[in-house]
Design a protein around this motif. Structure first.
Motif, short mmCIF file in Angstrom:
data_model
loop_
_atom_site.label_atom_id
_atom_site.label_comp_id
_atom_site.label_asym_id
_atom_site.label_seq_id
_atom_site.Cartn_x
_atom_site.Cartn_y
_atom_site.Cartn_z
N GLU A 102 0.79 -1.39 0.05
CA GLU A 102 0.00 0.13 0.29
C GLU A 102 1.14 1.23 -0.01
O GLU A 102 0.38 2.16 -0.49
CB GLU A 102 -0.81 0.02 1.49
CG GLU A 102 -2.14 -1.51 1.06
CD GLU A 102 -2.57 -1.47 2.02
OE1 GLU A 102 -3.03 -0.32 3.06
OE2 GLU A 102 -3.56 -2.52 2.57
N LEU A 103 2.02 0.91 0.74
CA LEU A 103 2.61 2.17 0.88
C LEU A 103 3.74 2.42 -0.46
O LEU A 103 3.74 3.28 -0.78
CB LEU A 103 3.76 2.41 2.08
CG LEU A 103 3.24 2.36 3.52
CD1 LEU A 103 4.54 2.46 4.28
CD2 LEU A 103 2.57 4.27 3.48
N THR A 104 4.02 1.11 -1.05
CA THR A 104 4.77 1.47 -2.95
C THR A 104 3.33 2.17 -3.25
O THR A 104 4.52 3.01 -4.18
CB THR A 104 5.79 0.09 -2.82
OG1 THR A 104 5.92 -0.06 -1.86
CG2 THR A 104 6.16 0.45 -4.39
N ALA A 105 2.23 1.97 -3.89
CA ALA A 105 2.06 2.27 -4.29
C ALA A 105 1.37 3.71 -4.22
O ALA A 105 1.09 4.63 -5.29
CB ALA A 105 0.17 1.42 -4.76
N GLU A 106 0.91 4.24 -2.75
CA GLU A 106 0.95 5.50 -2.04
C GLU A 106 1.55 6.81 -2.41
O GLU A 106 1.67 7.62 -2.62
CB GLU A 106 0.40 5.23 -0.99
CG GLU A 106 0.17 6.75 -0.53
CD GLU A 106 -0.01 6.64 1.12
OE1 GLU A 106 0.95 7.50 2.03
OE2 GLU A 106 -0.55 5.92 1.96
N ALA A 107 3.33 5.83 -2.79
CA ALA A 107 4.41 7.01 -3.28
C ALA A 107 4.10 6.88 -4.59
O ALA A 107 4.70 8.67 -4.84
CB ALA A 107 5.63 5.57 -2.80
N TYR A 108 3.69 6.50 -5.10
CA TYR A 108 3.60 6.94 -7.10
C TYR A 108 2.06 7.22 -7.02
O TYR A 108 1.89 7.71 -8.96
CB TYR A 108 4.03 5.80 -7.49
CG TYR A 108 5.26 5.50 -7.11
CD1 TYR A 108 6.37 6.53 -8.00
CD2 TYR A 108 5.32 4.80 -6.44
CE1 TYR A 108 8.35 6.56 -7.60
CE2 TYR A 108 7.45 3.97 -6.08
CZ TYR A 108 8.13 5.16 -6.83
OH TYR A 108 9.31 4.96 -6.83
N ASP A 109 1.14 7.95 -6.40
CA ASP A 109 -0.42 7.95 -6.68
C ASP A 109 0.00 9.59 -7.27
O ASP A 109 -1.22 10.35 -7.99
CB ASP A 109 -1.16 7.91 -5.19
CG ASP A 109 -1.40 6.32 -6.07
OD1 ASP A 109 -1.88 5.93 -6.88
OD2 ASP A 109 -2.65 6.24 -4.32
N PRO A 110 0.99 10.54 -6.45
CA PRO A 110 0.90 11.62 -6.77
C PRO A 110 0.64 11.83 -8.66
O PRO A 110 2.30 11.35 -9.08
CB PRO A 110 1.90 12.10 -5.89
CG PRO A 110 2.04 11.71 -4.55
CD PRO A 110 1.81 10.59 -5.39
N PRO A 111 0.45 12.96 -9.18
CA PRO A 111 0.44 13.20 -10.85
C PRO A 111 1.62 13.40 -11.00
O PRO A 111 2.23 12.82 -12.06
CB PRO A 111 -0.40 14.29 -10.83
CG PRO A 111 -2.58 14.11 -9.55
CD PRO A 111 -0.99 13.99 -8.36
N GLN A 112 2.57 13.90 -10.44
CA GLN A 112 3.80 14.62 -10.43
C GLN A 112 4.49 13.32 -10.12
O GLN A 112 6.23 13.04 -11.10
CB GLN A 112 4.20 15.90 -9.58
CG GLN A 112 4.55 15.47 -8.07
CD GLN A 112 3.25 15.49 -7.43
OE1 GLN A 112 2.46 15.65 -7.61
NE2 GLN A 112 3.16 16.05 -6.29
#
Length: 452
Positions: free
Chosen positions: A276-286
């Motif tokens: 979950e944290l790995t996916a969350e790290a790359y959620d921001p559009p930038q």
């Protein structure tokens, strides 16, 4: 904050019965029982069953020897030459007579040694399996009452099987006027004896309700009892943190998946926070485009069992369509595994899994400690570092990873890491788990490159 487990009341202590008398004895428990409260009232004991759970316990002697490092073969309940040799080694190490037999003195000493090894920081002993313990029933009955059938292979002479029935009720509220209880059936015997009565076990399952098999031993697609029980279950549950030979045992899991066995691994649930944290790290559009720049992966885990690290890498590679091309292992102070992969655009990816020796080993062998995602492109905004709250990122910080990471996150301590707690969640669902199967398939592709 530690949550106190509710009091467990024994509705019926384990009672010896014949296999053919099990249903009759259980019916009598519910027809005749009442509990006298302080006010003289008798709360009703409710027989409400939502599923059947079969638990195949590790043979105790093998379990003890394996956890103490004397035995590294399959946990299958079979008392063969490897077991005899391990027993003699243990007896020699502890100053006992080298009989090669699991006598009472040897078992008592092995239990004592494992208990000392497993004591946690608070001085409490870790969970150990016991045929008569209500621990499993307690954890599961908190959410759903059920019938538990515990199958326990024993070493020694084949004298047939022994059956017991019992019932346990978790008391959640002092004011409760009703107890909702678990039925517990225990069947013991040698591995051969259990296999002989395997055809009778389906008759003990409750018709029309989900059926689960928790196979706590080494999963073996060729084990006849395993195949028989797995064929009529809605879920076969294993725990790869207990694998003696993780590489080959993960290959066995893939064989089961290919045979369309609906498989679940409790250890898979332990890495969910990391995913979950790995996916969350790359959620921001930038940062979404930056994910395609990742070409270096480092995973640290507690030395002893790489299953969590392998499954995490398998998950990551399957999500990003990376294809493994080589797999190398280097044993030493750090058990280093190097995996090379290719991205869809043929970019090379390098992954390193490191078994880090730690002084304070937790209850779960091989827990993840830290994960770093980075790139050889110095302009890429993809650097991510994820650490456990307890283990930190010491090895990675020593190598300068903390300074180069664009995002640093921390995995807080998971309160429900133990198998019983994870199991109580697993039985809320059943059937095949597509994400786990895809990740396992990719992991197995890596492992198969070992000899290529």
């Amino acid at each position: 904050m530690t949550v106190q487990a509710p009091t467990v009341f024994s509705l019926q202590a384990p009672k010896d019965v014949s296999l053919t008398e099990i249903e009759t004895e259980l019916n009598q428990i519910w027809q005749s029982y009442g509990i006298a409260g302080e006010d003289g009232a008798l709360p009703a004991a409710t027989r409400a069953t939502t599923f059947t759970l079969m638990v195949y316990e590790p043979e105790e002697t093998q379990y003890l020897l394996a956890n103490l490092g004397f035995y590294n073969g399959p946990i299958d309940g079979i008392f063969g030459p490897q077991m005899i040799s391990a027993l003699r080694d243990a007896q020699k190490a502890f100053g006992l007579e080298r009989t090669g037999k699991a006598n009472s003195a040897t078992l008592e000493r092995l239990r004592e040694e494992l208990s000392n090894k497993n004591k946690n920081a608070s001085g409490e002993e870790s969970y150990t399996s016991s045929a008569s313990s209500p621990r499993i029933a307690d954890e599961i009955a908190l959410r759903n009452p059920c019938r538990i059938i515990s199958l326990i292979p024993l070493a020694g002479e084949d004298t047939g099987v022994k059956a017991q029935v019992s019932a346990y009720c978790p008391i959640q509220k002092q004011s409760s006027s009703t107890l909702v209880c678990c039925e517990y059936i225990t069947i013991t015997g040698t591995a051969a004896a259990l296999e002989r009565v395997g055809g009778m076990i389906p008759e003990l399952l409750i018709g029309g309700l989900p059926k689960f098999l928790w196979w706590k031993a080494t999963p073996d697609p060729n084990n006849q009892l395993f195949k028989r029980l797995g064929d009529f279950c809605d879920n076969v549950i294993v725990d790869s943190c207990n694998f003696n030979k993780p590489d080959s045992d993960l290959l066995s899991l893939q064989e089961l998946v290919e045979k369309e066995i609906p498989l679940a691994d409790l250890n898979w649930g332990r890495i969910s926070a990391w995913q979950e944290l790995t996916a969350e790290a790359y959620d921001p559009p930038q940062r979404r485009d930056a994910l395609t720049e990742v070409d270096k992966v480092n995973i640290d885990y507690e030395k002893g069992n790489p299953a969590q690290a392998l499954l995490f890498l398998g998950w990551l590679a399957s999500r990003l369509n990376w294809r493994p091309v080589s797999y190398e292992k280097d044993f030493g102070d750090y058990n280093i595994t190097k995996v090379k992969l290719l991205a869809p655009d043929q970019r090379p990816i390098e992954a390193e899994l490191a078994g880090v020796p730690v002084a304070d080993i937790g209850d779960i062998v091989g827990d993840l400690i830290a994960i770093r995602l980075g790139s050889t492109n110095p302009k890429a905004n993809c650097g991510t570092l994820i650490c456990s709250e307890t283990g930190g990122c010491m090895r990675m910080e020593t190598h300068g990873a903390a300074q180069s990471a664009g995002v640093v996150q921390q995995v807080t301590s998971l309160s429900e890491q133990k198998a019983e707690s994870l199991l109580s969640k697993q039985v809320q669902r059943w059937g095949r788990e597509a994400l786990f199967e895809e990740s396992l398939a990719l992991t197995v592709k890596m492992l198969k490159l070992t000899n290529s």
